[in-house]
Design an enzyme around this catalytic site. Structure first.
Site, PDB file in Angstrom:
ATOM      1  N   SER A   1       0.813  -1.219   0.000  1.00  0.00           N
ATOM      2  CA  SER A   1       0.000   0.000   0.000  1.00  0.00           C
ATOM      3  C   SER A   1       0.844   1.267   0.000  1.00  0.00           C
ATOM      4  CB  SER A   1      -0.937   0.011   1.214  1.00  0.00           C
ATOM      5  OG  SER A   1      -0.201   0.098   2.420  1.00  0.00           O
TER       6      SER A   1
ATOM      7  N   LYS B   1      -6.441   5.080   7.877  1.00  0.00           N
ATOM      8  CA  LYS B   1      -5.284   5.830   7.380  1.00  0.00           C
ATOM      9  C   LYS B   1      -5.608   7.315   7.247  1.00  0.00           C
ATOM     10  CE  LYS B   1      -3.160   1.961   4.911  1.00  0.00           C
ATOM     11  NZ  LYS B   1      -2.841   1.383   3.595  1.00  0.00           N
TER      12      LYS B   1
END
Length: 816
Positions: A660, A703
């Protein structure tokens, strides 16, 4: 949903709300109970099929995530299914009169085994009274004395004849310490040895001959005595058998008539009656115990209880209270708890056993019904899995010792007759155990042919939301909680989507929602409310986060104290804010991670420092390799890469895995190559493919919130934001404070589907697209990257020529 890559998302895109008006009720008190777990139609069909089919091997493995209601559903489903089935037979063990080491197993109609045990105990107790009474009766004593008198008379008659014969020949019979002796007499007086020697030799010789004949005859009589004694004892035993038979026949015949509909019981009772007659001594009281020492008294008492041990009924499985087929949930699936065991007793320092010490296992209790076992627990107990497989394959239940099974101890013990096995086994466990067993145990797929796979998620359709609400109502009534208003239910639906990380789906983790309801009930009670509303649900959610957020708060505190360096303003070349997710128990939170890059002349390799020091996982390394491929194909397909670049997660002291961060790594590498500053007010997450397309990642909500929290605590400026893949927009279920900040233009979320869009947002400059000639616009980011790569390639070429010329000069000098 209108999503434009590279442009900020609208507040509506950040959170999908559940409208309480769409639920169709005011509170869960209006809803009917739900008997079937919502959203699990596939698993329900599998379990229904497995329980209906009667073919061997169609046992079930229920696989799915914890909290999806697997155990509750299986229990509810099996209870309902089992209630419609017949109650299976009782099972008991009895003494085997032909081979005592192999106790017999008897199947009885449900509920009859306990009755049989009580009846047999009564018979034994009555026999322990009736038999001694019969043996103490005058009639029995008279007959026994008659047998003894008859033997005595025969014995006396034989001796009398010998005495008369001896008397005719003037020989007397006397008793000596060593036995019977013959001596000569005259006028009824025994001759002394001196007188006997004075007799003529012919007369002495005649005496010797007659004494020898009498001695021979006496020996013949004595030899017949043991035989006559045996005949006497046989007659006594026959008398005892006849008397005992008369005393017991009435008791046992009554039971035979009562259980005439069960042939195996009748057969056993008839054998028991014959054995009682043959072992009548077990029922006779011994006078030797009176006033005996304690240890001897114990021996006598154990002998007197031997009758009950020999003839009692060991009820293994009693179905008296059962209505329908049995459903057994075994919480401790060890070998002995599944298969059963043979216990031992200490007797005078030795361990002894008998059939009454045979104990059933879960397979015995569930026989004829259903056995439910947790797969993880089953696999942790030694040989439990092998024991279960053996029983299912053989369709027999053989009770044996675990020590004997693995050859640790070789002792003489019981070998109970196997019991036919007919049941369905339902294993409940996580998917990893199912796939490991299927891969590495070839017998698993033969015995557990039916997987019941529970869903992780379901669509937020009106039907599913109604079913979830009804399931909540059912639990509320069961647990006697307050009902929930429709606003409270709507908030639970939103939390379900948030927990799953998908605004277009609902989580099937029903247990989590139920726990929130229980906690919300407490908060509603604190405020004296009759209904749980959305505020109470929110308090329960906040409380859970608060209790599990200590580590998150400490990490954010260290970021604010600048122990860990994360910039949220300004711009820098070769530095970027990446995003990571940490999972601690049930709490997941995001944290920004500074990633830096440096570039120099080299042979075309991108060095992943995390991998070099063995902190990078395989997925992270894969992302870096993809990044290298993109550089070559996108910027410099007509020349070799001539750089040496290094990438590192700064102030990272643990393992790094996942791809990611590959979008962030590519952007920071481009920044270092083109010497373009990256705005530090942004953070980015996403993986890339070899064509620069940005792909979906996990934990997008955590996030974004992780970076937002740092920016918010430092002060939102309106320039800050997070870049995410376009594919993750549908997963957004952000906190209310993040949504409000976006509404106020104090924070932004940018969706991107290509690295060029990300570069434009992060740098404030155009990335530049290739024209029809394959050239990037002059002055664009991509143009500068290509120019830098060409410059490095030219330097490498020139450097290579210089080294070649130096080598040639050196070779000429050597030749001369």
């Amino acid at each position: 949903m209108n999503v434009i890559p590279g442009k900020p998302l609208s507040p509506k895109s950040l959170y999908r709300r559940c409208d309480p008006a769409d639920l169709g009720f005011k509170s869960t008190a209006e809803l009917a109970e739900l008997k079937q777990i919502p959203g699990q139609e596939r698993a329900v069909e599998a379990i229904h099929f497995a329980t209906e089919i009667g073919i061997d091997g169609h046992n079930v493995y229920v696989l799915g995530p914890p909290g999806s209601g697997r155990h509750a559903f299986v229990r509810q489903f099996l209870d309902k299914t089992a209630a419609a089935r017949e109650v299976p037979a009782d099972w008991c063990y009895v003494f085997n009169f032909e081979n005592p080491r192999e106790p017999r197993a008897l199947a009885l109609p449900p509920g009859r085994s306990r009755e049989l045990r009580v009846d047999v105990e009564h018979v034994i107790q009555d026999a322990q009274t009736a038999i001694p009474a019969a043996f103490e009766s005058e009639d029995f004593q008279a007959q026994r004395e008659a047998i003894g008198e008859e033997f005595k008379e025969v014995q006396e008659e034989a001796f009398k004849q010998i005495e008369e014969e001896a008397k005719k020949h003037e020989i007397g019979v006397i008793q000596t310490p060593t036995g019977i002796a013959f001596i000569p007499v005259r006028k009824d007086e025994a001759l002394s040895s001196e007188d006997f020697k004075k007799l003529p030799e012919d007369e002495q010789k005649q005496f010797h001959e007659e004494i020898e004949k009498l001695t021979l005859r006496l020996q013949q009589v004595m030899r017949t005595m043991p035989k006559r004694a045996r005949e006497m004892r046989q007659k006594v035993r026959e008398l005892e058998r006849d008397v005992a038979g008369l005393a017991v026949s009435g008791l046992v015949d009554e039971l035979v008539d009562k259980y005439s509909d069960i042939p195996v019981v009748v057969e056993h009772l008839e054998k028991m009656q014959r054995d009682i007659v043959d072992n009548v001594g077990l029922f006779l009281h011994s006078p030797e115990g009176q006033g005996a020492p304690a240890q001897l008294q114990q021996v006598i008492e154990s002998r007197e209880s031997a009758a009950m041990h020999r003839y009692g009924i060991n009820v293994l499985v009693d179905r008296t209270e059962l209505k329908g087929a049995p459903v057994v949930f075994e919480d401790k699936p060890s070998f002995v708890e599944l298969i059963g065991r043979i216990e031992h007793e200490s007797e005078f320092g030795s361990l002894v056993t008998n059939f009454s010490l045979i104990r059933p296992g879960a397979l015995h209790r569930a026989n004829g019904g259903y056995l439910v076992i947790d797969a993880a627990k089953l696999l942790t107990y030694p040989l439990a899995w092998e024991g279960l497989k053996s029983a299912l394959k053989s369709r027999d239940l053989r009770i044996r010792s675990l020590a004997d099974d693995i050859g640790m101890i070789s002792t003489v013990t019981l070998e109970p007759e196997p019991i036919p096995l007919n049941l369905k086994v339902i294993l409940i466990g996580e998917r990893i155990y199912y796939y490991l067993l299927e891969r590495y145990d070839p017998e698993f797929s033969e015995l557990f042919k039916i997987p019941a796979d529970f869903e992780d998620q379901m669509k937020p359709s009106m039907e599913n939301m109604e079913n979830l609400s009804r399931w909540l109502a059912t639990t509320i009534r069961t647990d006697k909680l307050r009902h929930i208003s429709r606003e409270g239910v709507a908030r639970l639906m939103e939390d379900s989507a948030r927990r799953l990380g998908d605004s277009e789906r609902l989580s099937t983790d029903i247990e989590h929602s139920l726990d929130l309801v229980r906690e919300a009930d407490y908060w509603a009670g604190q405020e004296g409310k009759k209904l749980i509303d959305s505020a109470d649900v929110q308090k329960a959610i906040d409380g859970r986060i608060r209790r599990g957020s200590r580590v998150r708060d400490r990490m954010q505190e260290e970021l604010l104290r600048e122990t860990f360096r994360i910039e949220t303003s300004g711009s820098r070349v070769g530095e970027i804010n990446g995003l990571a997710v940490m999972q601690l128990g049930n709490i997941a939170f995001g944290r920004p991670q500074r990633i830096t890059a440096s570039v120099k002349l080299g042979s075309g390799e991108v060095i992943d420092i995390e991998r070099e020091v063995k902190l990078g996982g395989p997925l992270h390394s894969k992302g870096v390799l993809i990044l290298s491929g993109f550089l070559g194909s996108h910027y410099l397909s007509d020349a070799p890469l001539s750089l040496s670049a290094s990438l590192v997660f700064e102030q990272s002291y643990g393992g790094v895995d996942g791809d990611s961060a590959s979008a962030a790594e590519l952007c920071v590498l481009v920044s270092a190559l083109a010497e373009i500053p990256i705005l530090q007010s942004f953070a980015i997450t996403g993986s890339i493919d070899q064509h620069g397309r940005v792909q979906a990642i996990g934990g997008v909500n955590e996030k974004i919130e992780g970076f937002f929290d740092i920016c918010d605590k430092r002060g939102l400026t309106g320039d800050q934001g997070v870049l995410i893949p376009v594919a993750n927009v549908k997963h957004l279920m952000l906190r209310e404070d993040v949504v409000e900040a976006v509404k106020a233009n104090r924070f932004q979320v940018y969706p991107v589907d290509h690295v060029d869009q990300a570069l434009a947002v992060l740098s404030g400059e155009e990335a530049g697209e290739k024209d029809k000639n394959g050239e990037f616009p002059k002055g664009s980011i991509n143009f500068r990257v290509r120019e830098r790569l060409l410059e490095l390639a030219e330097k490498r070429r020139a450097f290579g020529k210089s080294e070649s010329n130096e080598d040639d000069t050196a070779n000429e000098s050597k030749s001369s």
